[in-house]
Scaffold this motif. Structure first.
Motif, PDB file in Angstrom:
ATOM      1  N   UNK A 184       0.807  -1.238   0.036  1.00  0.00           N
ATOM      2  CA  UNK A 184       0.084  -0.059   0.049  1.00  0.00           C
ATOM      3  C   UNK A 184       0.864   1.295  -0.200  1.00  0.00           C
ATOM      4  N   UNK A 185       1.885   1.103   0.761  1.00  0.00           N
ATOM      5  CA  UNK A 185       2.786   2.532   0.599  1.00  0.00           C
ATOM      6  C   UNK A 185       3.877   2.469  -0.380  1.00  0.00           C
ATOM      7  N   UNK A 186       4.058   1.396  -1.050  1.00  0.00           N
ATOM      8  CA  UNK A 186       4.652   1.716  -2.391  1.00  0.00           C
ATOM      9  C   UNK A 186       3.808   2.142  -3.470  1.00  0.00           C
ATOM     10  N   UNK A 187       2.541   1.631  -3.394  1.00  0.00           N
ATOM     11  CA  UNK A 187       1.431   2.047  -4.511  1.00  0.00           C
ATOM     12  C   UNK A 187       1.389   3.516  -4.326  1.00  0.00           C
ATOM     13  N   UNK A 188       1.300   4.142  -3.237  1.00  0.00           N
ATOM     14  CA  UNK A 188       1.035   5.582  -2.718  1.00  0.00           C
ATOM     15  C   UNK A 188       2.456   6.186  -3.367  1.00  0.00           C
ATOM     16  N   UNK A 189       3.488   5.660  -3.042  1.00  0.00           N
ATOM     17  CA  UNK A 189       4.331   6.441  -3.171  1.00  0.00           C
ATOM     18  C   UNK A 189       4.714   6.805  -4.818  1.00  0.00           C
ATOM     19  N   UNK A 222       4.079  10.341  -9.656  1.00  0.00           N
ATOM     20  CA  UNK A 222       3.809  10.532 -11.235  1.00  0.00           C
ATOM     21  C   UNK A 222       3.530   9.046 -11.892  1.00  0.00           C
ATOM     22  N   UNK A 223       3.507   8.123 -11.121  1.00  0.00           N
ATOM     23  CA  UNK A 223       3.337   6.841 -11.754  1.00  0.00           C
ATOM     24  C   UNK A 223       1.723   6.285 -11.321  1.00  0.00           C
ATOM     25  N   UNK A 224       0.914   6.320 -12.151  1.00  0.00           N
ATOM     26  CA  UNK A 224      -0.669   5.887 -11.765  1.00  0.00           C
ATOM     27  C   UNK A 224      -0.521   4.458 -11.171  1.00  0.00           C
ATOM     28  N   UNK A 225      -0.792   4.496  -9.963  1.00  0.00           N
ATOM     29  CA  UNK A 225      -0.682   3.254  -9.349  1.00  0.00           C
ATOM     30  C   UNK A 225      -1.969   3.178  -8.206  1.00  0.00           C
ATOM     31  N   UNK A 226      -2.267   1.812  -7.627  1.00  0.00           N
ATOM     32  CA  UNK A 226      -3.209   1.647  -6.755  1.00  0.00           C
ATOM     33  C   UNK A 226      -2.793  -0.092  -6.225  1.00  0.00           C
ATOM     34  N   UNK A 227      -3.200  -0.073  -4.899  1.00  0.00           N
ATOM     35  CA  UNK A 227      -3.421  -1.422  -4.438  1.00  0.00           C
ATOM     36  C   UNK A 227      -4.439  -2.298  -4.543  1.00  0.00           C
ATOM     37  N   UNK A 228      -4.142  -3.363  -4.753  1.00  0.00           N
ATOM     38  CA  UNK A 228      -5.152  -4.500  -4.924  1.00  0.00           C
ATOM     39  C   UNK A 228      -5.043  -5.568  -3.755  1.00  0.00           C
ATOM     40  N   UNK A 229      -5.899  -5.698  -2.818  1.00  0.00           N
ATOM     41  CA  UNK A 229      -5.777  -6.810  -1.831  1.00  0.00           C
ATOM     42  C   UNK A 229      -6.197  -8.175  -2.516  1.00  0.00           C
ATOM     43  N   UNK A 271      10.859   2.018  -3.074  1.00  0.00           N
ATOM     44  CA  UNK A 271      10.970   3.505  -3.016  1.00  0.00           C
ATOM     45  C   UNK A 271      12.209   3.766  -4.178  1.00  0.00           C
ATOM     46  N   UNK A 272      13.245   2.521  -4.328  1.00  0.00           N
ATOM     47  CA  UNK A 272      14.051   2.817  -5.243  1.00  0.00           C
ATOM     48  C   UNK A 272      13.468   2.926  -6.820  1.00  0.00           C
ATOM     49  N   UNK A 273      12.303   2.023  -6.859  1.00  0.00           N
ATOM     50  CA  UNK A 273      11.549   1.973  -8.149  1.00  0.00           C
ATOM     51  C   UNK A 273      10.862   3.057  -8.443  1.00  0.00           C
ATOM     52  N   UNK A 274      10.385   3.864  -7.352  1.00  0.00           N
ATOM     53  CA  UNK A 274       9.558   4.984  -7.565  1.00  0.00           C
ATOM     54  C   UNK A 274      10.362   6.242  -8.002  1.00  0.00           C
ATOM     55  N   UNK A 275      11.743   6.237  -7.135  1.00  0.00           N
ATOM     56  CA  UNK A 275      12.526   7.466  -7.485  1.00  0.00           C
ATOM     57  C   UNK A 275      13.082   7.351  -8.837  1.00  0.00           C
ATOM     58  N   UNK A 276      13.502   6.126  -9.347  1.00  0.00           N
ATOM     59  CA  UNK A 276      13.893   5.919 -10.587  1.00  0.00           C
ATOM     60  C   UNK A 276      13.077   6.361 -11.768  1.00  0.00           C
ATOM     61  N   UNK A 277      11.820   5.873 -11.427  1.00  0.00           N
ATOM     62  CA  UNK A 277      10.802   6.172 -12.471  1.00  0.00           C
ATOM     63  C   UNK A 277      10.578   7.677 -12.583  1.00  0.00           C
ATOM     64  N   UNK A 278      10.747   8.455 -11.241  1.00  0.00           N
ATOM     65  CA  UNK A 278      10.461   9.723 -11.064  1.00  0.00           C
ATOM     66  C   UNK A 278      11.395  10.452 -12.024  1.00  0.00           C
ATOM     67  N   UNK A 279      12.793  10.119 -11.716  1.00  0.00           N
ATOM     68  CA  UNK A 279      13.810  10.532 -12.689  1.00  0.00           C
ATOM     69  C   UNK A 279      13.782  10.451 -14.203  1.00  0.00           C
ATOM     70  N   UNK A 280      13.387   9.314 -14.439  1.00  0.00           N
ATOM     71  CA  UNK A 280      13.281   8.885 -15.914  1.00  0.00           C
ATOM     72  C   UNK A 280      12.233   9.770 -16.701  1.00  0.00           C
ATOM     73  N   UNK A 281      11.115  10.118 -15.658  1.00  0.00           N
ATOM     74  CA  UNK A 281      10.099  11.028 -16.341  1.00  0.00           C
ATOM     75  C   UNK A 281      10.306  12.211 -16.233  1.00  0.00           C
ATOM     76  N   UNK A 282      11.334  12.605 -15.642  1.00  0.00           N
ATOM     77  CA  UNK A 282      11.708  14.183 -15.498  1.00  0.00           C
ATOM     78  C   UNK A 282      10.672  14.853 -14.702  1.00  0.00           C
TER      79      UNK A 282
END
Length: 319
Positions: A55-60, A65-72, A162-173
């Motif tokens: 849930x935290x990863x999806x929120x981050x 900038x990455x559309x995401x949601x959590x599915x139980x 977090x590493x995935x989210x920030x890497x994506x953030x930087x790739x997307x500018x």
């Protein structure tokens, strides 16, 4: 004793994260590229403590900038699979890689052609073998002395997310302004989105006197508007100066008579101004730089449109 136990836990969890650094390889790059190419949404799923981390990863992801949601996963196999679409990517989290509720998602996911990125502590598990990309988040030991409560493993998984989210953030500018759009109610959002025109005093709340107004009229205007200052304008409504509480005090200390003076005599010329479409943070910087508490807001034509005070910036959390 409690301090030593606390240090032991932190050292174990810190080591779990340090171990991830040397473990990152082409699979991390593949995961980032797969998520970046996602034309739908990133759907994160996990059970129990892994689900809470998910849930935290999806929120981050969503906030950067990455559309995401959590599915139980348990809810998914009981009707919520309709939340998944063909253009989505599934991020599955399971330390063991054998969590039944997560595994039961796989037939539907495979049938829909949805790629799977897995975060697991067992790269030879059933979940790992049925994934497109596997990220190893295994740990040498849990911080729990019995090795039962997920501690270091969940910390490592969260850090990888977090590493995935920030890497994506930087790739997307992704920039501060973009982040603010997703956090309009937060401090950063207020600082990057709120403009001077949103906070300035306008209309009848704007203190204003004419160049030939008497000293008494100046006092009355400043008292009525309660901003500790007033603007002074010429016959065309253009700014020629300001009068502050400090200006009045200094005038009286010199023995001046308010009954025999005009606003033009009292005014400080060339006051600091700001444009209505400047960010409110720019007003803060000007006030700090010149040690003042208010700014006159003017258009490029010189017409006064408002006054912004330090109290307004404090009240709205800009400072």
């Amino acid at each position: 004793m409690s301090i030593e136990q606390g240090k032991r836990v932190l050292e174990i969890e810190a080591e779990a994260i340090r171990a991830l650094v040397d473990r990152l390889d082409h699979r991390f790059t593949e995961a980032v590229e797969l998520l970046e190419r996602c034309a739908g949404k990133v759907v994160v799923s996990g059970m129990g403590k892994s689900g809470l981390i998910g849930q935290k990863i999806a929120a981050t992801l969503a906030s950067t900038g990455t559309p995401a949601f959590f599915l139980h996963p348990a809810e998914g196999i009981h009707g919520d699979l309709g939340m998944l679409a063909r253009k989505d990517v599934l991020v599955a989290i399971s330390n063991s890689g054998e969590t039944q509720e997560v595994l039961q998602l796989l037939p539907f996911v495979k049938r829909m052609g949805i790629p799977v990125v897995t975060l697991t502590g067992r790269t030879e598990s059933t979940l790992a073998k049925n994934s497109d990309v596997v990220l190893d988040v295994s740990v040498k030991e849990e911080a729990c002395p019995m090795g039962l409560a997920p501690t270091a493993s969940t910390t490592a998984t969260l850090a990888m997310g977090d590493a995935l989210a920030i890497a994506l953030l930087q790739k997307r500018g992704f920039k501060e302004e973009d982040f603010a759009l997703f956090h309009p109610g937060g401090t950063l959002g207020r600082r990057l989105l709120v403009k001077v025109r949103d906070l300035m005093h306008v209309g009848d709340a704007l203190p204003r006197v004419g160049f030939q107004s008497s000293g008494h009229e100046v006092i009355l205007e400043m008292t009525a508007k309660k901003l500790g200052m007033t603007t002074v304008v010429d016959g065309d409504g253009r700014l020629v100066g300001v009068i502050t509480d400090g200006d009045l005090r200094r005038f009286l200390q010199r023995g001046g008579d308010l009954g025999n003076v005009t606003a033009g005599d009292l005014a400080s010329r060339n006051p600091k101004t700001i444009a209505p479409d400047d960010l409110a943070t720019a007003a803060v910087h000007l006030m700090e730089r010149f040690s003042i508490t208010s700014l006159v807001v003017v258009e490029v034509t010189g017409q006064i449109v408002g006054v912004i005070h330090l109290h307004d910036l404090l009240k709205h959390g800009i400072v």
